[in-house]
Design an enzyme around this catalytic site. Sequence first.
Site, mmCIF file in Angstrom:
data_model
loop_
_atom_site.group_PDB
_atom_site.id
_atom_site.type_symbol
_atom_site.label_atom_id
_atom_site.label_comp_id
_atom_site.label_asym_id
_atom_site.label_seq_id
_atom_site.Cartn_x
_atom_site.Cartn_y
_atom_site.Cartn_z
ATOM 1 N N SER A 61 27.485 8.023 -6.524
ATOM 2 C CA SER A 61 28.425 8.892 -7.226
ATOM 3 C C SER A 61 27.696 10.152 -7.719
ATOM 4 C CB SER A 61 29.102 8.115 -8.359
ATOM 5 O OG SER A 61 30.185 8.822 -8.904
ATOM 6 N N HIS B 26 34.967 2.875 -4.863
ATOM 7 C CA HIS B 26 33.936 3.765 -5.409
ATOM 8 C C HIS B 26 32.916 2.975 -6.230
ATOM 9 C CE1 HIS B 26 32.419 7.702 -6.742
ATOM 10 N NE2 HIS B 26 32.246 7.127 -7.920
ATOM 11 N N ASP C 153 38.766 6.382 -1.860
ATOM 12 C CA ASP C 153 38.052 6.823 -3.059
ATOM 13 C C ASP C 153 38.674 8.116 -3.584
ATOM 14 O OD1 ASP C 153 36.272 7.548 -5.017
ATOM 15 O OD2 ASP C 153 34.496 7.522 -3.733
#
EC number: 3.1.1.13
Length: 304
Positions: free
Chosen positions: A119, A279, A250
């Site tokens: 991320s 995610h 996502d």
Amino acid sequence: MELIEEIINLDEAIQGETRTEIIYTKSQTPSNIKIIVIAGNPGIESFYQEFVKVLNLSFNSKYDIYGVGHIGHCGKIENKTFSVEEQIKHKELFLEYLLKNKYGDKDRKDIKFILIGHSVGSYISLKVVSRFSEKFEFLSVVNLFPTFKNLYDGLSPFIKMVVMRESTRNGLSTFLHYIPSIVVSNVLKWILPSDESRIAVQSKINYYSALNILYMAYTETEDIKEIDDECHSVFNSRLNQLLFIYGQTDSYTPKSFYDEMKQLYPAGNIEYSSSYVPHAFVLHHSQEVALRVSEWLSLNILKN
């Protein structure tokens, strides 16, 4: 195989703070290659315990593998919040700490790093490579569900409302702080794969960690817009050393982001995860993602 949890103090402070919490596994045979897993947000390294364990097993314990969270997300630093820019600096200081305190500064020229960023950890990893490649040697960056573009667009309306205002960040942090520990424990039992990781994460959830998580999210929305020149520079100069894994469902990185990267960098190693992997893959799908990462690294970066 032992997963070690350790609290270290960096050699240089950020806002007067040096406390950093890490997890790691040690190699069974000497290697100059070190693998660093950089957390997303929340930047609590304990979420990555299973991921680090599977990586270690898949590499047959050939390499030291570290998981590092974000300064201020441990819940032990009071009345200070840290921006995403400060988290980039924090990772530079962490790598410097490893060279000086774990491996002997005189041998630093022989140490090579592989960064695995999840991320916003991908964004941080790319910035570290862009800014500090003369200081450290990097073999690869693995970008898992990477958020280096238009992060604000992927947030739900509720999260946008919370993170963009200081008053709502403070209010939600206070609310989370006063949730009974038994409720937190039961929620974590439902979402985390092991008691070990649940206990470790629960010990770090309080007002101060929540405030840092939300403040960092706010600075992410301010800093992460279009793919910037630093990221493009790393892509252009190191494309064959990079792996990008996107989620098929996502919201933080919608299909248009994947399509843009494929169009801009058709020779890049840009792929989708399985359709059911979210995610937040570390909650239930660490094994699948870790095995794909180790497979790609073994075939493309570590083949010698």
